[in-house]
Design a protein around this motif. Structure first.
Motif, PDB file in Angstrom:
ATOM      1  N   UNK A 135       1.223 -10.649  16.453  1.00  0.00           N
ATOM      2  CA  UNK A 135       0.221 -10.548  15.390  1.00  0.00           C
ATOM      3  C   UNK A 135       0.208  -9.152  14.788  1.00  0.00           C
ATOM      4  N   UNK A 136       0.164  -8.135  15.614  1.00  0.00           N
ATOM      5  CA  UNK A 136       0.100  -6.766  15.111  1.00  0.00           C
ATOM      6  C   UNK A 136       1.406  -6.358  14.443  1.00  0.00           C
ATOM      7  N   UNK A 137       2.533  -6.848  14.948  1.00  0.00           N
ATOM      8  CA  UNK A 137       3.816  -6.504  14.338  1.00  0.00           C
ATOM      9  C   UNK A 137       3.893  -7.059  12.915  1.00  0.00           C
ATOM     10  N   UNK A 138       3.500  -8.307  12.739  1.00  0.00           N
ATOM     11  CA  UNK A 138       3.570  -8.895  11.410  1.00  0.00           C
ATOM     12  C   UNK A 138       2.485  -8.361  10.477  1.00  0.00           C
ATOM     13  N   UNK A 139       1.420  -7.824  11.053  1.00  0.00           N
ATOM     14  CA  UNK A 139       0.452  -7.101  10.226  1.00  0.00           C
ATOM     15  C   UNK A 139       1.118  -5.854   9.646  1.00  0.00           C
ATOM     16  N   UNK A 140       1.931  -5.187  10.470  1.00  0.00           N
ATOM     17  CA  UNK A 140       2.682  -4.027   9.996  1.00  0.00           C
ATOM     18  C   UNK A 140       3.698  -4.401   8.934  1.00  0.00           C
ATOM     19  N   UNK A 141       4.397  -5.528   9.136  1.00  0.00           N
ATOM     20  CA  UNK A 141       5.378  -5.995   8.149  1.00  0.00           C
ATOM     21  C   UNK A 141       4.702  -6.261   6.811  1.00  0.00           C
ATOM     22  N   UNK A 142       3.514  -6.857   6.861  1.00  0.00           N
ATOM     23  CA  UNK A 142       2.784  -7.192   5.639  1.00  0.00           C
ATOM     24  C   UNK A 142       2.371  -5.943   4.872  1.00  0.00           C
ATOM     25  N   UNK A 143       1.948  -4.889   5.584  1.00  0.00           N
ATOM     26  CA  UNK A 143       1.424  -3.693   4.931  1.00  0.00           C
ATOM     27  C   UNK A 143       2.520  -2.664   4.647  1.00  0.00           C
ATOM     28  N   UNK A 144       3.415  -2.427   5.630  1.00  0.00           N
ATOM     29  CA  UNK A 144       4.428  -1.384   5.495  1.00  0.00           C
ATOM     30  C   UNK A 144       5.762  -1.901   4.972  1.00  0.00           C
ATOM     31  N   UNK A 145       6.009  -3.203   5.145  1.00  0.00           N
ATOM     32  CA  UNK A 145       7.317  -3.749   4.829  1.00  0.00           C
ATOM     33  C   UNK A 145       8.177  -3.803   6.079  1.00  0.00           C
ATOM     34  N   UNK A 152       0.833  -1.188   0.000  1.00  0.00           N
ATOM     35  CA  UNK A 152       0.000   0.000   0.000  1.00  0.00           C
ATOM     36  C   UNK A 152       0.870   1.240   0.000  1.00  0.00           C
ATOM     37  N   UNK A 153       0.410   2.282  -0.654  1.00  0.00           N
ATOM     38  CA  UNK A 153       1.142   3.538  -0.627  1.00  0.00           C
ATOM     39  C   UNK A 153       0.965   4.196   0.729  1.00  0.00           C
ATOM     40  N   UNK A 154       1.784   5.232   0.962  1.00  0.00           N
ATOM     41  CA  UNK A 154       1.760   5.908   2.255  1.00  0.00           C
ATOM     42  C   UNK A 154       0.377   6.469   2.545  1.00  0.00           C
ATOM     43  N   UNK A 155      -0.321   6.992   1.488  1.00  0.00           N
ATOM     44  CA  UNK A 155      -1.616   7.617   1.697  1.00  0.00           C
ATOM     45  C   UNK A 155      -2.702   6.597   2.006  1.00  0.00           C
ATOM     46  N   UNK A 156      -2.543   5.365   1.539  1.00  0.00           N
ATOM     47  CA  UNK A 156      -3.591   4.372   1.689  1.00  0.00           C
ATOM     48  C   UNK A 156      -3.443   3.504   2.937  1.00  0.00           C
ATOM     49  N   UNK A 157      -2.348   3.657   3.673  1.00  0.00           N
ATOM     50  CA  UNK A 157      -2.148   2.856   4.873  1.00  0.00           C
ATOM     51  C   UNK A 157      -3.130   3.312   5.954  1.00  0.00           C
ATOM     52  N   UNK A 158      -3.953   2.407   6.483  1.00  0.00           N
ATOM     53  CA  UNK A 158      -4.910   2.804   7.519  1.00  0.00           C
ATOM     54  C   UNK A 158      -4.196   3.308   8.767  1.00  0.00           C
ATOM     55  N   UNK A 159      -4.781   4.301   9.407  1.00  0.00           N
ATOM     56  CA  UNK A 159      -4.214   4.842  10.634  1.00  0.00           C
ATOM     57  C   UNK A 159      -4.110   3.759  11.706  1.00  0.00           C
ATOM     58  N   UNK A 160      -5.037   2.800  11.671  1.00  0.00           N
ATOM     59  CA  UNK A 160      -5.046   1.730  12.677  1.00  0.00           C
ATOM     60  C   UNK A 160      -3.752   0.928  12.673  1.00  0.00           C
ATOM     61  N   UNK A 161      -3.104   0.805  11.500  1.00  0.00           N
ATOM     62  CA  UNK A 161      -1.852   0.052  11.409  1.00  0.00           C
ATOM     63  C   UNK A 161      -0.775   0.742  12.238  1.00  0.00           C
ATOM     64  N   UNK A 162      -0.665   2.064  12.093  1.00  0.00           N
ATOM     65  CA  UNK A 162       0.325   2.814  12.860  1.00  0.00           C
ATOM     66  C   UNK A 162       0.009   2.770  14.355  1.00  0.00           C
TER      67      UNK A 162
END
Length: 308
Positions: free
Chosen positions: A242-252, A2-12
């Protein structure tokens, strides 16, 4: 990706919570290590974690896959280093030194990993990595010696105690876990690899806890101790993973790893707020240098490898 603009705030927000959870493990570990034997405490943590990981593996992936002989050895290595050895050193350190001071050592893991890859696997380090390693080393030295650099050169044993040595052992154990993880994740999902590693670690910790059972005093199992063990197992292990690897999947991995720099920050703040520990000036200066050094190293990794 996902691009920076499309990353949900919930991920951060989740990644910030992960750093908060992992910073909180130092406070929970400090509480537990003061009351019950280390092996029993660690076994309790991963008994809770394994129960939730098994449920997670069943709901998300339909269960655990059968392992090849190579995968059995790899996950056993993960369990021995990242679960068994790490938790022995982690709790032993927290019995001997303040939680906030211990939390600052977690920032050294990426640096030790980079050096290990260079020494044992001939991985090339760029100029920015070496600069980051040098700054982080200076910061770690400031924390280790409590700012008494000159005095430490003459009497290092007086400024570096057994707690610091155990925490360095924990960093080395986590480095080995990280390096082994590259091999263990071949053909296995992160959930499966972590669940198997936790099961191996639970087995080893349980065997190690058997001789300590006579030392366990049931009156010390207060609600604070039980809550701390539950926190370590649920928030510090399962939910954080779980949440860390969710971040890895979306943000890298590179952008996600930056949030690890918040772990010692939360660790120091929580130790001051909850445990009323004193924050030394050397901890602030040394911790800031370590985080700066790790940030420079991570920036170089992102430039060299790109986001995956």
């Amino acid at each position: 990706m996902l691009t920076m603009q499309k990353v949900p705030l919930s991920v951060y927000l989740k990644l910030i919570c992960v750093a908060l959870f992992w910073g909180g493990t130092f406070i929970a570990g400090r509480i537990v290590s003061q009351e019950i034997p280390h092996m029993i405490a660690a076994a309790g943590r991963f008994l809770v974690a394994c129960l939730f990981l098994l449920i997670l593996a069943w709901r998300v992936e339909g269960g655990l896959p059968r392992l090849t002989n190579q995968q059995k050895l790899a996950t056993l290595g993960l369990g021995f280093t990242g679960i068994f050895l790490y938790n022995i050193c982690f709790l032993a350190a927290l019995e001997r030194m303040p939680a906030g001071r211990s939390a600052l050592f977690v920032s050294l893991s990426p640096i030790v990993t980079a050096l290990s890859m260079a020494i044992f696997f001939r991985e090339r380090l760029g100029l920015m990595k070496w600069l980051g390693i040098a700054i982080a080393f200076i910061g770690a030295t400031v924390v280790l010696t409590r700012g008494e650099l000159i005095h430490a050169m003459h009497a290092i044993a007086q400024t570096i105690g057994s707690g610091e040595l155990f925490m360095l052992g924990a960093v080395c154990a986590w480095t080995a876990y990280t390096i082994l993880g590259k091999q263990a994740l071949k053909g296995l999902s992160p959930i499966a690899a972590t669940t198997y590693a936790s099961l191996w670690g639970l087995l080893l910790l349980t065997l190690g806890a058997i001789p300590q059972w006579p030392e366990l005093e049931l009156r010390r199992l207060s609600w604070q101790v039980i809550s701390a063990i539950a926190f370590l197992g649920i928030f510090g292990t399962v939910l954080g993973f779980v949440w860390y690897y969710e971040g890895v999947k979306i943000l890298g991995p590179a952008r996600t790893a930056v949030f690890n720099n918040l772990v010692p920050v939360f660790g120091v703040l929580l130790s001051s707020l909850i445990l009323k520990e004193t924050i030394l000036t050397s901890m602030l200066i040394g911790g800031a240098l370590v985080i700066l050094g790790v940030s420079l190293t991570n920036r170089q990794i992102k430039t060299d490898a790109g986001l995956k």
